[in-house]
Structures are given as C-alpha cells and as structure tokens.
Motif scaffolding. Structure first.
Motif, PDB file in Angstrom:
ATOM      1  N   GLY A  77      32.616  45.185  13.216  1.00  0.00           N
ATOM      2  CA  GLY A  77      31.606  45.072  14.288  1.00  0.00           C
ATOM      3  C   GLY A  77      31.382  46.450  15.368  1.00  0.00           C
TER       4      GLY A  77
ATOM      5  N   LEU B 272      20.292  49.209   9.229  1.00  0.00           N
ATOM      6  CA  LEU B 272      19.180  48.561   8.813  1.00  0.00           C
ATOM      7  C   LEU B 272      17.948  49.440   8.919  1.00  0.00           C
ATOM      8  CD1 LEU B 272      20.165  44.867   9.259  1.00  0.00           C
ATOM      9  CD2 LEU B 272      20.261  46.053   7.152  1.00  0.00           C
TER      10      LEU B 272
ATOM     11  N   ALA C  87      25.105  46.574  12.850  1.00  0.00           N
ATOM     12  CA  ALA C  87      24.401  46.507  11.790  1.00  0.00           C
ATOM     13  C   ALA C  87      22.870  46.996  11.593  1.00  0.00           C
ATOM     14  CB  ALA C  87      24.502  45.198  11.042  1.00  0.00           C
ATOM     15  N   ASP C  88      22.285  46.768  12.886  1.00  0.00           N
ATOM     16  CA  ASP C  88      20.891  47.198  13.068  1.00  0.00           C
ATOM     17  C   ASP C  88      20.789  48.803  12.880  1.00  0.00           C
ATOM     18  OD1 ASP C  88      20.395  44.460  13.480  1.00  0.00           O
ATOM     19  OD2 ASP C  88      20.179  44.778  15.765  1.00  0.00           O
TER      20      ASP C  88
ATOM     21  N   ALA D 137      21.317  47.364   0.281  1.00  0.00           N
ATOM     22  CA  ALA D 137      22.437  47.508   1.342  1.00  0.00           C
ATOM     23  C   ALA D 137      23.351  48.557   1.461  1.00  0.00           C
ATOM     24  CB  ALA D 137      22.975  46.051   1.503  1.00  0.00           C
TER      25      ALA D 137
ATOM     26  N   ILE E 192      27.459  42.056   4.535  1.00  0.00           N
ATOM     27  CA  ILE E 192      27.115  41.706   5.733  1.00  0.00           C
ATOM     28  C   ILE E 192      25.740  42.361   5.761  1.00  0.00           C
ATOM     29  CG2 ILE E 192      27.459  42.283   8.405  1.00  0.00           C
ATOM     30  CD1 ILE E 192      30.411  42.349   7.321  1.00  0.00           C
ATOM     31  N   LEU E 193      25.390  43.294   5.462  1.00  0.00           N
ATOM     32  CA  LEU E 193      24.195  44.038   5.591  1.00  0.00           C
ATOM     33  C   LEU E 193      22.988  43.248   4.669  1.00  0.00           C
ATOM     34  CD1 LEU E 193      25.019  47.742   5.439  1.00  0.00           C
ATOM     35  CD2 LEU E 193      24.373  46.305   7.480  1.00  0.00           C
TER      36      LEU E 193
ATOM     37  N   VAL F 197      31.304  48.112  10.104  1.00  0.00           N
ATOM     38  CA  VAL F 197      30.393  47.204   9.943  1.00  0.00           C
ATOM     39  C   VAL F 197      31.358  45.932  10.034  1.00  0.00           C
ATOM     40  CG1 VAL F 197      28.726  46.177   8.171  1.00  0.00           C
ATOM     41  CG2 VAL F 197      28.430  48.610   8.934  1.00  0.00           C
TER      42      VAL F 197
ATOM     43  N   GLU G 186      23.027  40.217   4.012  1.00  0.00           N
ATOM     44  CA  GLU G 186      22.641  38.960   4.587  1.00  0.00           C
ATOM     45  C   GLU G 186      21.913  39.171   5.784  1.00  0.00           C
ATOM     46  OE1 GLU G 186      24.843  34.862   6.506  1.00  0.00           O
ATOM     47  OE2 GLU G 186      26.115  36.836   5.543  1.00  0.00           O
ATOM     48  N   ARG G 187      22.275  39.907   6.593  1.00  0.00           N
ATOM     49  CA  ARG G 187      21.270  40.193   7.888  1.00  0.00           C
ATOM     50  C   ARG G 187      19.949  40.842   7.707  1.00  0.00           C
ATOM     51  NH1 ARG G 187      25.911  42.281  12.350  1.00  0.00           N
ATOM     52  NH2 ARG G 187      27.457  40.386  11.994  1.00  0.00           N
ATOM     53  N   GLY G 188      20.038  41.965   6.719  1.00  0.00           N
ATOM     54  CA  GLY G 188      18.820  42.591   6.567  1.00  0.00           C
ATOM     55  C   GLY G 188      17.900  41.969   5.276  1.00  0.00           C
ATOM     56  N   ARG G 189      18.467  40.735   4.720  1.00  0.00           N
ATOM     57  CA  ARG G 189      17.705  40.096   3.701  1.00  0.00           C
ATOM     58  C   ARG G 189      17.323  41.079   2.590  1.00  0.00           C
ATOM     59  NH1 ARG G 189      16.144  35.228   5.012  1.00  0.00           N
ATOM     60  NH2 ARG G 189      16.103  34.407   7.324  1.00  0.00           N
TER      61      ARG G 189
END
Length: 235
Positions: free
Chosen positions: A220, A228, A224-225, A195, A183-184, A217, A186-189
């Motif tokens: 939810g 990151l 995630a922010d 991650a 998940i991290l 994570v 993907e969201r944070g590239r």
C-alpha cells in the motif's frame, strides 16, 4: 618426536578423516590449510609448512611471497624437491635468503590438485639437509590431493548456496509481482497483461525497480491509482 609405526598408521588414518570432515562441514579454508600443514609436520620429518592459494587471499608466509618451491610446484603442477637450499640461492635468491635466516636447509613442495586443475601448493621446510623418502613424499602428495578435493567441494557448496539464494530471491520477487498484478487488475478492471504493463510503465517513469514497485502496491505504499493512470509505454 618420532612416531611409532603403529601409532603413525593410526595418525595417517586420522589425518585423512580430519581433512575429509571439512568437505561437508563449516570449516573455512584457513582452517583446512592449517590442518594440512599440521598433519604434514606431525607425520613427516619436516619442521614447518607454508602454502599458496591464488585468489584466496590466504597465506602462511609474508605478503610479498617470493619465487620458491611452493610457487614452482603450483606453476608446474609437479612436486619440487630441494635437498640443500644453498644450491638454489641464485634461482630463488629471496626465498633462499629468507629460509636461511629462519634456519631451514631443505624444502619439498607438492601441488594441490584435482585431476587437471591446480588449486595451489604446499611447501614443507626442514632444518636438515636431505630429501624426504619417496614414501613420505607420496604421503604428502596424497594429503595435498585430499585437501584439494575438500577445497573444490567447499567451492561447489558455496556456489550452489549462492545460486539457491539467487533463485529464491527471483521466486520471491515473481510472487510479489503476481500479487501486485492481481491487485491492479481487480481495481482497474484490467487483464493481467495490461496490469503488468501499467506497473512496468510506472517503474520506468519513476526510475525504480519493478519488484520495488510491486512491493509498494502489495503493502500500500505505492497508490494503485498512480499506476492505473500511468501511460503505458512500449517495451
């Protein structure tokens, strides 16, 4: 009551089957030792039994168990026979006094052993003076040995059950961590290693367990922010 020879042979077979059944069943230690003493009293010319299992917190005797044949058999790993308990009044004063008060006149004890390991001991008490026939003492030892095998088997089962549970918990935790890393990433590239570093840094900064952060994570409850943006710390 005296058991006829044919009935006694059948009872001996049933006793060993009864004890063996506990090796793979749900019978607890207390039940197993109750079976052993019951079979001994049924098959041998004795009137009562008591046992010693150090570390098991189980006894068929008063909490302040004194020196006596049961403890001596456990300590030496050998059978202990006392034809007349009056002769051991000085050696085991508390035991002799208790036994006399309860009407017992002789005692026999054998160790619960498996090869070189002594697990405990069982003592058989009689209201009559005299020694058990050698064949009866051997039967008592055989029953005790069978019980020891069952006790060790149950101990191994408990050990493997605990170990399996620990391994399953570790596997479940690893799966959650891998999901959170995905998940991290993907969201944070990020790549998977970075991650993981971000997640570990957040766990350290907030003094929380890594698997708890991973669960957060995934479900939810941990934004995630927050991870990151966390500064990556060296391991």
């Amino acid at each position: 009551m005296t058991i006829k020879q044919g009935d006694r042979e059948q009872a001996i077979c049933e006793a060993f089957v009864s004890l063996a059944d506990t090796a793979v069943g749900t019978c607890d230690v207390n039940e197993l030792m109750w079976r052993l003493t019951k079979h001994c009293i049924q098959l041998l010319p004795v009137d009562a039994g008591e046992f010693l299992l150090p570390g098991q917190h189980l006894e068929l005797f008063p909490p302040g168990f004194e020196d006596g044949p049961c403890l001596a058999s456990f300590s030496t790993g050998r059978p202990i026979t006392v034809a007349n308990l009056l002769t051991v009044a000085q050696r085991w004063p508390r035991f002799a006094a208790r036994a006399d008060a309860e009407g017992f006149r002789s005692a026999h004890a054998v160790p619960l052993r498996l090869r070189d390991e002594i697990i405990g001991a069982v003592a058989l008490l009689s209201t009559r003076i005299g020694l058990l026939p050698v064949s009866d003492l051997r039967l008592c030892q055989a029953l005790a040995d069978a019980t020891a095998i069952c006790l060790v088997q149950q101990r191994e089962i408990r050990h493997h059950t605990i170990l399996a549970g620990q391994l399953q918990t570790a596997l479940d935790s690893r799966v959650i961590i891998e999901q959170a890393k995905g998940i991290l990433a993907e969201r944070g590239r990020l790549d998977m290693t970075e991650a993981f570093d971000r997640m570990r840094a957040h766990a350290r900064n907030t003094n929380q367990r890594l698997n708890k952060i991973a669960h957060g994570v995934v479900d939810g409850t941990v934004p995630a922010d927050d991870l990151l943006e966390a500064a990556t710390k060296s391991p």
